[in-house]
Design a protein around this motif. Structure first.
Motif, mmCIF file in Angstrom:
data_model
loop_
_atom_site.group_PDB
_atom_site.id
_atom_site.type_symbol
_atom_site.label_atom_id
_atom_site.label_comp_id
_atom_site.label_asym_id
_atom_site.label_seq_id
_atom_site.Cartn_x
_atom_site.Cartn_y
_atom_site.Cartn_z
ATOM 1 N N ILE A 1 8.014 6.461 -48.578
ATOM 2 C CA ILE A 1 8.287 6.339 -47.148
ATOM 3 C C ILE A 1 7.348 5.306 -46.523
ATOM 4 O O ILE A 1 7.768 4.466 -45.723
ATOM 5 N N SER A 2 6.092 5.350 -46.902
ATOM 6 C CA SER A 2 5.130 4.381 -46.374
ATOM 7 C C SER A 2 5.476 2.960 -46.819
ATOM 8 O O SER A 2 5.348 2.011 -46.041
ATOM 9 N N LEU A 3 5.922 2.810 -48.057
ATOM 10 C CA LEU A 3 6.338 1.487 -48.519
ATOM 11 C C LEU A 3 7.574 0.992 -47.764
ATOM 12 O O LEU A 3 7.694 -0.195 -47.461
ATOM 13 N N GLY A 4 8.486 1.899 -47.472
ATOM 14 C CA GLY A 4 9.661 1.526 -46.679
ATOM 15 C C GLY A 4 9.284 1.086 -45.280
ATOM 16 O O GLY A 4 9.827 0.108 -44.761
ATOM 17 N N LEU A 5 8.355 1.785 -44.670
ATOM 18 C CA LEU A 5 7.896 1.399 -43.337
ATOM 19 C C LEU A 5 7.143 0.070 -43.364
ATOM 20 O O LEU A 5 7.242 -0.730 -42.432
ATOM 21 N N ALA A 6 6.406 -0.183 -44.434
ATOM 22 C CA ALA A 6 5.725 -1.470 -44.583
ATOM 23 C C ALA A 6 6.735 -2.599 -44.708
ATOM 24 O O ALA A 6 6.578 -3.661 -44.092
ATOM 25 N N ALA A 7 7.794 -2.369 -45.483
ATOM 26 C CA ALA A 7 8.846 -3.383 -45.615
ATOM 27 C C ALA A 7 9.537 -3.623 -44.279
ATOM 28 O O ALA A 7 9.845 -4.774 -43.928
ATOM 29 N N LEU A 8 9.759 -2.566 -43.526
ATOM 30 C CA LEU A 8 10.367 -2.709 -42.202
ATOM 31 C C LEU A 8 9.458 -3.490 -41.261
ATOM 32 O O LEU A 8 9.932 -4.342 -40.498
ATOM 33 N N ALA A 9 8.164 -3.241 -41.313
ATOM 34 C CA ALA A 9 7.219 -3.959 -40.455
ATOM 35 C C ALA A 9 7.181 -5.447 -40.811
ATOM 36 O O ALA A 9 7.125 -6.301 -39.919
ATOM 37 N N ILE A 10 7.231 -5.760 -42.099
ATOM 38 C CA ILE A 10 7.243 -7.168 -42.520
ATOM 39 C C ILE A 10 8.532 -7.835 -42.077
ATOM 40 O O ILE A 10 8.524 -8.972 -41.592
ATOM 41 N N PHE A 11 9.659 -7.144 -42.202
ATOM 42 C CA PHE A 11 10.933 -7.677 -41.722
ATOM 43 C C PHE A 11 10.885 -7.933 -40.220
ATOM 44 O O PHE A 11 11.348 -8.982 -39.746
ATOM 45 N N MET A 12 10.321 -7.006 -39.473
ATOM 46 C CA MET A 12 10.238 -7.169 -38.020
ATOM 47 C C MET A 12 9.345 -8.344 -37.646
ATOM 48 O O MET A 12 9.617 -9.053 -36.669
ATOM 49 N N TYR A 13 8.288 -8.589 -38.411
ATOM 50 C CA TYR A 13 7.431 -9.746 -38.148
ATOM 51 C C TYR A 13 8.232 -11.033 -38.255
ATOM 52 O O TYR A 13 8.197 -11.870 -37.350
ATOM 53 N N PHE A 14 8.963 -11.209 -39.356
ATOM 54 C CA PHE A 14 9.722 -12.437 -39.540
ATOM 55 C C PHE A 14 10.874 -12.541 -38.548
ATOM 56 O O PHE A 14 11.192 -13.631 -38.062
ATOM 57 N N PHE A 15 11.498 -11.425 -38.213
ATOM 58 C CA PHE A 15 12.581 -11.432 -37.237
ATOM 59 C C PHE A 15 12.071 -11.844 -35.869
ATOM 60 O O PHE A 15 12.672 -12.692 -35.201
ATOM 61 N N ARG A 16 10.959 -11.251 -35.435
ATOM 62 C CA ARG A 16 10.398 -11.589 -34.121
ATOM 63 C C ARG A 16 9.921 -13.036 -34.081
ATOM 64 O O ARG A 16 10.049 -13.706 -33.070
ATOM 65 N N ARG A 17 9.353 -13.524 -35.186
ATOM 66 C CA ARG A 17 8.883 -14.904 -35.228
ATOM 67 C C ARG A 17 10.042 -15.881 -35.110
ATOM 68 O O ARG A 17 9.974 -16.860 -34.355
ATOM 69 N N LYS A 18 11.120 -15.600 -35.825
ATOM 70 C CA LYS A 18 12.293 -16.473 -35.756
ATOM 71 C C LYS A 18 12.907 -16.431 -34.363
ATOM 72 O O LYS A 18 13.296 -17.463 -33.818
ATOM 73 N N PHE A 19 12.982 -15.255 -33.780
ATOM 74 C CA PHE A 19 13.550 -15.110 -32.442
ATOM 75 C C PHE A 19 12.689 -15.826 -31.404
ATOM 76 O O PHE A 19 13.210 -16.476 -30.501
ATOM 77 N N ALA A 20 11.362 -15.742 -31.522
ATOM 78 C CA ALA A 20 10.456 -16.414 -30.581
ATOM 79 C C ALA A 20 10.584 -17.929 -30.699
ATOM 80 O O ALA A 20 10.558 -18.635 -29.683
ATOM 81 N N LYS A 21 10.733 -18.438 -31.925
ATOM 82 C CA LYS A 21 10.919 -19.880 -32.104
ATOM 83 C C LYS A 21 12.231 -20.336 -31.483
ATOM 84 O O LYS A 21 12.304 -21.409 -30.882
ATOM 85 N N LYS A 22 13.268 -19.528 -31.623
ATOM 86 C CA LYS A 22 14.562 -19.884 -31.056
ATOM 87 C C LYS A 22 14.478 -19.947 -29.529
ATOM 88 O O LYS A 22 15.009 -20.868 -28.908
#
Length: 64
Positions: free
Chosen positions: A35-56
């Motif tokens: 579960i902790s690994l899944g949440l870590a993967a979700l947090a990493i995904f959210m980082y890249f998603f937010r970064r791409k959205f902010a650049k856009k």
């Protein structure tokens, strides 16, 4: 925009904390570690998603 950059890096901090949590739980409770690994993967995904959205949004504001 600086406020959103702080939250981008907060996702990475949470990912590191979840990875540490999963390592510490690995021998005791393997399901909790997954579960902790899944949440870590979700947090990493959210980082890249937010970064791409902010650049856009930044590119959109610069083109106007």
């Amino acid at each position: 925009m600086k406020f959103s950059k702080i939250f981008q890096y907060a996702y990475l901090v949470f990912a590191v904390l979840f990875i540490y949590d999963s390592i510490s739980k690995w021998t005791i409770n393997r399901n909790g570690a997954y579960i902790s690994l899944g949440l870590a993967a979700l947090a990493i995904f959210m980082y890249f998603f937010r970064r791409k959205f902010a650049k856009k949004i930044e590119e959109n504001n610069n083109s106007k």
